[in-house]
Enzyme design. Sequence first.
Site, PDB file in Angstrom:
ATOM      1  N   THR A 121      40.978  35.592  35.437  1.00 45.28           N
ATOM      2  CA  THR A 121      41.388  34.609  34.428  1.00 45.28           C
ATOM      3  C   THR A 121      40.579  34.705  33.137  1.00 45.28           C
ATOM      4  O   THR A 121      40.848  33.974  32.180  1.00 45.28           O
ATOM      5  CB  THR A 121      41.301  33.171  34.993  1.00 45.28           C
ATOM      6  OG1 THR A 121      39.985  32.952  35.505  1.00 45.28           O
ATOM      7  CG2 THR A 121      42.322  32.970  36.096  1.00 45.28           C
TER       8      THR A 121
ATOM      9  N   GLY B 186      37.371  37.465  30.912  1.00 45.49           N
ATOM     10  CA  GLY B 186      36.363  38.513  30.916  1.00 45.49           C
ATOM     11  C   GLY B 186      36.763  39.853  31.482  1.00 45.49           C
ATOM     12  O   GLY B 186      37.856  40.367  31.207  1.00 45.49           O
TER      13      GLY B 186
ATOM     14  N   ARG C  40      40.716  30.886  39.889  1.00 40.93           N
ATOM     15  CA  ARG C  40      40.868  29.471  40.217  1.00 40.93           C
ATOM     16  C   ARG C  40      41.763  28.730  39.236  1.00 40.93           C
ATOM     17  O   ARG C  40      42.244  27.648  39.546  1.00 40.93           O
ATOM     18  CB  ARG C  40      39.490  28.799  40.258  1.00 40.93           C
ATOM     19  CG  ARG C  40      38.614  29.277  41.414  1.00 40.93           C
ATOM     20  CD  ARG C  40      37.266  28.577  41.408  1.00 40.93           C
ATOM     21  NE  ARG C  40      36.488  28.905  40.233  1.00 40.93           N
ATOM     22  CZ  ARG C  40      35.401  28.227  39.836  1.00 40.93           C
ATOM     23  NH1 ARG C  40      34.983  27.194  40.535  1.00 40.93           N
ATOM     24  NH2 ARG C  40      34.740  28.606  38.761  1.00 40.93           N
ATOM     25  N   ARG C  41      42.010  29.295  38.061  1.00 38.78           N
ATOM     26  CA  ARG C  41      42.771  28.595  37.021  1.00 38.78           C
ATOM     27  C   ARG C  41      44.228  29.074  37.019  1.00 38.78           C
ATOM     28  O   ARG C  41      44.560  30.105  36.441  1.00 38.78           O
ATOM     29  CB  ARG C  41      42.099  28.791  35.666  1.00 38.78           C
ATOM     30  CG  ARG C  41      40.762  28.076  35.577  1.00 38.78           C
ATOM     31  CD  ARG C  41      39.998  28.398  34.316  1.00 38.78           C
ATOM     32  NE  ARG C  41      39.383  29.711  34.359  1.00 38.78           N
ATOM     33  CZ  ARG C  41      38.501  30.161  33.455  1.00 38.78           C
ATOM     34  NH1 ARG C  41      38.142  29.383  32.455  1.00 38.78           N
ATOM     35  NH2 ARG C  41      37.979  31.368  33.559  1.00 38.78           N
TER      36      ARG C  41
ATOM     37  N   VAL D 118      37.155  32.372  45.826  1.00 39.59           N
ATOM     38  CA  VAL D 118      36.657  33.354  46.798  1.00 39.59           C
ATOM     39  C   VAL D 118      35.591  32.778  47.719  1.00 39.59           C
ATOM     40  O   VAL D 118      35.272  33.369  48.753  1.00 39.59           O
ATOM     41  CB  VAL D 118      36.122  34.629  46.100  1.00 39.59           C
ATOM     42  CG1 VAL D 118      37.249  35.361  45.384  1.00 39.59           C
ATOM     43  CG2 VAL D 118      34.974  34.312  45.154  1.00 39.59           C
TER      44      VAL D 118
ATOM     45  N   TYR E 183      20.145  34.183  40.187  1.00 37.95           N
ATOM     46  CA  TYR E 183      21.221  35.047  39.673  1.00 37.95           C
ATOM     47  C   TYR E 183      20.838  36.516  39.840  1.00 37.95           C
ATOM     48  O   TYR E 183      21.617  37.317  40.375  1.00 37.95           O
ATOM     49  CB  TYR E 183      21.522  34.751  38.200  1.00 37.95           C
ATOM     50  CG  TYR E 183      22.509  35.732  37.625  1.00 37.95           C
ATOM     51  CD1 TYR E 183      23.842  35.721  38.034  1.00 37.95           C
ATOM     52  CD2 TYR E 183      22.112  36.710  36.713  1.00 37.95           C
ATOM     53  CE1 TYR E 183      24.750  36.657  37.541  1.00 37.95           C
ATOM     54  CE2 TYR E 183      23.015  37.632  36.213  1.00 37.95           C
ATOM     55  CZ  TYR E 183      24.323  37.604  36.638  1.00 37.95           C
ATOM     56  OH  TYR E 183      25.222  38.534  36.148  1.00 37.95           O
TER      57      TYR E 183
ATOM     58  N   GLY F 296      24.978  45.270  31.220  1.00 39.42           N
ATOM     59  CA  GLY F 296      24.029  44.448  30.491  1.00 39.42           C
ATOM     60  C   GLY F 296      24.770  43.433  29.637  1.00 39.42           C
ATOM     61  O   GLY F 296      25.785  42.862  30.064  1.00 39.42           O
TER      62      GLY F 296
ATOM     63  N   PHE G 190      30.711  34.231  30.124  1.00 37.01           N
ATOM     64  CA  PHE G 190      29.535  34.199  30.990  1.00 37.01           C
ATOM     65  C   PHE G 190      28.491  33.188  30.508  1.00 37.01           C
ATOM     66  O   PHE G 190      28.010  32.349  31.275  1.00 37.01           O
ATOM     67  CB  PHE G 190      28.929  35.605  31.068  1.00 37.01           C
ATOM     68  CG  PHE G 190      27.675  35.706  31.882  1.00 37.01           C
ATOM     69  CD1 PHE G 190      27.738  35.918  33.252  1.00 37.01           C
ATOM     70  CD2 PHE G 190      26.419  35.608  31.290  1.00 37.01           C
ATOM     71  CE1 PHE G 190      26.580  36.020  34.025  1.00 37.01           C
ATOM     72  CE2 PHE G 190      25.257  35.711  32.047  1.00 37.01           C
ATOM     73  CZ  PHE G 190      25.343  35.917  33.412  1.00 37.01           C
TER      74      PHE G 190
END
Length: 256
Positions: free
Chosen positions: A18, A20, A41-42, A64, A156, A187, A193
């Site tokens: 959805t 990126g 999810r959208r 997920v 993360y 990177g 994000f």
Amino acid sequence: MYKTLDPAELTAFVTGVTSGFGQALARRYVGAGAKVVGTGRRSERLEELKQELGENFHPVTLDVRDRPAVLKAIEGLPAGFAEINVLVNNAGLALGLEPAHEIDFDDWDTMVDTNIKGLLHCTHALLPGLVARNRGHVVNLSSIAGSYPYPGGNVYGATKAFVTQFSLNLRADLLGKQVRVTSVEPGLAETEFSEVRFKGASDKAAKVYEKVEPMVPEDIAEAIFWVTTLPRHLNINRIEMMPVIQAFSPLAIHRG
């Protein structure tokens, strides 16, 4: 002439389409003739992508983190999309940039559940089919944060180190099978994000990309397209990608 795979042979299961990287990759694959099962999810964004990409794109509203939902979604794929031969575990996120002693534990939980367990749910569900057909490719989206620590990267970075190491171990498990595995480790790239990391604080997110030329989603999508269309005898184990404006810092020293 060097012969790569015909994208029309590929049916890819791509998580997180959805926005990126996932969205750019869905466009790249379908534009080249491949089929894509795209999850996210959208629902409204999935429908918009369906309208744009047409019959070779099958949208699935899916979180997920929900293993029963993952299994149900895969079992319910229509015949034309059921024989997945490329899995791209793209869905993932970072939350917060606080040091470990200040962060909200719920953010750690969400990152582990999405970046690690979500990837495992999809891999465990689809991998037996790839092995049975003796043909396929698993691409896992890691990050340079899995190799190079930075303040606030704590969990993360640890989740992405897991993704990289799991990819390499998966490659070892699959020796002798015609199933490839690649860890893609980007990177600085401009996507949603940072907005997600800062929980919608667009001013903070914008500063991350201020006065620099970061990578764009299409850069990462092109790398994934490349590794998955190489001849079947060739496996690219890892790809680490940075924009030219990003490099390595000296180790930090506290002088007090």
